[in-house]
Design a protein around this motif. Structure first.
Motif, PDB file in Angstrom:
ATOM      1  N   UNK A 143       0.831  -1.211   0.000  1.00  0.00           N
ATOM      2  CA  UNK A 143       0.000   0.000   0.000  1.00  0.00           C
ATOM      3  C   UNK A 143       0.868   1.265   0.000  1.00  0.00           C
ATOM      4  N   UNK A 144       1.967   1.222   0.757  1.00  0.00           N
ATOM      5  CA  UNK A 144       2.886   2.366   0.799  1.00  0.00           C
ATOM      6  C   UNK A 144       3.493   2.604  -0.581  1.00  0.00           C
ATOM      7  N   UNK A 145       3.971   1.541  -1.215  1.00  0.00           N
ATOM      8  CA  UNK A 145       4.564   1.690  -2.538  1.00  0.00           C
ATOM      9  C   UNK A 145       3.529   2.140  -3.578  1.00  0.00           C
ATOM     10  N   UNK A 146       2.310   1.662  -3.442  1.00  0.00           N
ATOM     11  CA  UNK A 146       1.241   2.073  -4.363  1.00  0.00           C
ATOM     12  C   UNK A 146       0.961   3.564  -4.222  1.00  0.00           C
ATOM     13  N   UNK A 147       0.928   4.058  -2.973  1.00  0.00           N
ATOM     14  CA  UNK A 147       0.686   5.487  -2.734  1.00  0.00           C
ATOM     15  C   UNK A 147       1.833   6.323  -3.291  1.00  0.00           C
ATOM     16  N   UNK A 148       3.072   5.850  -3.110  1.00  0.00           N
ATOM     17  CA  UNK A 148       4.233   6.564  -3.651  1.00  0.00           C
ATOM     18  C   UNK A 148       4.211   6.568  -5.171  1.00  0.00           C
ATOM     19  N   UNK A 149       3.798   5.468  -5.764  1.00  0.00           N
ATOM     20  CA  UNK A 149       3.684   5.383  -7.223  1.00  0.00           C
ATOM     21  C   UNK A 149       2.681   6.406  -7.746  1.00  0.00           C
ATOM     22  N   UNK A 150       1.586   6.570  -7.010  1.00  0.00           N
ATOM     23  CA  UNK A 150       0.522   7.482  -7.437  1.00  0.00           C
ATOM     24  C   UNK A 150       0.982   8.933  -7.496  1.00  0.00           C
ATOM     25  N   UNK A 151       1.989   9.275  -6.691  1.00  0.00           N
ATOM     26  CA  UNK A 151       2.481  10.664  -6.677  1.00  0.00           C
ATOM     27  C   UNK A 151       3.851  10.786  -7.343  1.00  0.00           C
ATOM     28  N   UNK A 152       4.293   9.705  -7.992  1.00  0.00           N
ATOM     29  CA  UNK A 152       5.554   9.749  -8.725  1.00  0.00           C
ATOM     30  C   UNK A 152       6.788   9.761  -7.858  1.00  0.00           C
TER      31      UNK A 152
END
Length: 257
Positions: A120-129
């Motif tokens: 979930x953390x990596x997904x959130x970071x991916x969403x904001x580049x």
């Protein structure tokens, strides 16, 4: 379209100064609303009332169908303040750790961190580049990068509504447009309702779906295309001073601010 926030006849004052007077507005689910207005117009007070940090002195606020005094499911709402402009660059935490801290309220302070939570953390970071910066110390990042990390921290608990107060404070001018593009993508691709206080309406007007013009009273609230049809004189009448550069005019080949 269903409303995610309904505000009816809202008043608020500090001692003798009325800062919000008879505010009525509905924020549709899935919309991207920019709230604009001069300094001291009541924008931050309105955010505090929506976040439950202040109590309405008169009027009603309904969030997700519940009167705000009875609303308990605050994890549905993410909030990002003007952190990048005053963040302690010596704070000893990685980007991953900062974003992971956004799960604490949802999971509990002493819950064992599992692989699914890391995803979930990596997904959130991916969403904001910002995924490639996950191991970087937060203090090593630029103001704009830090603000993206704070947005990821708000996103990691999967809110339905994301509220941002002047998020481009501390963001380099050349990166402001890409920052707003990222917010527009969040709104469209993740179906998150966004509520944004900004002075950059010229830059962001092709990303937002609705605009609210606030100066103690709510002078305008509607779709962006309606806002763009307003001419400078009309906005000056609302605000009491010249604000003609707020408008985004496509015929001039781009945004102005």
């Amino acid at each position: 379209m269903q409303s995610i926030i309904d505000i009816q006849h809202l008043f608020y004052r500090y001692e003798k100064d009325t800062v919000l007077e008879d505010i009525n507005m509905s924020i549709p689910d899935g919309s991207f609303l920019a709230i604009v207005g001069p300094n001291g117009s009541g924008k931050s007070t309105l955010l505090k009332l929506i976040l439950g940090l202040l109590k309405p002195q008169k009027g009603e606020i309904t969030i997700f169908g519940q009167e705000i005094s009875k609303f308990k499911d605050w994890q549905k709402i993410g909030y990002v303040s003007q952190k990048a402009n005053s963040f302690n660059t010596g704070f000893p935490a990685t980007v991953f750790e900062v974003v992971a801290s956004g799960l604490t309220k949802k999971l509990g302070l002493f819950t064992f961190f599992k692989k699914e939570h890391s995803l979930k953390v990596f997904e959130a970071l991916e969403a904001v580049g910002m995924r490639e910066f996950s191991n970087r110390n937060i203090g090593e990042l630029s103001g704009g990068q830090q603000q993206r990390v704070f947005i990821a921290r708000a996103l990691v608990s999967e809110p339905k509504l994301l509220i941002l107060d002047e998020p481009t404070v501390g963001v380099d001018a050349e990166n402001v447009n890409s920052f707003y593009q990222m917010l527009g993508d969040l709104n469209k691709n993740r179906a998150i309702t966004l509520l944004l206080v900004t002075h950059d309406i010229g830059t962001i007007s092709d990303k937002v779906t609705h605009v609210a013009c606030l100066n103690k009273h709510l002078h305008f609230h509607g779709e962006t295309k309606e806002f763009e049809e307003l001419r400078g004189e009309g906005m000056s009448e609302f605000y009491g001073h010249d604000v003609h550069l707020l408008a985004h005019h496509h015929e001039h080949g781009g945004a102005r601010k």
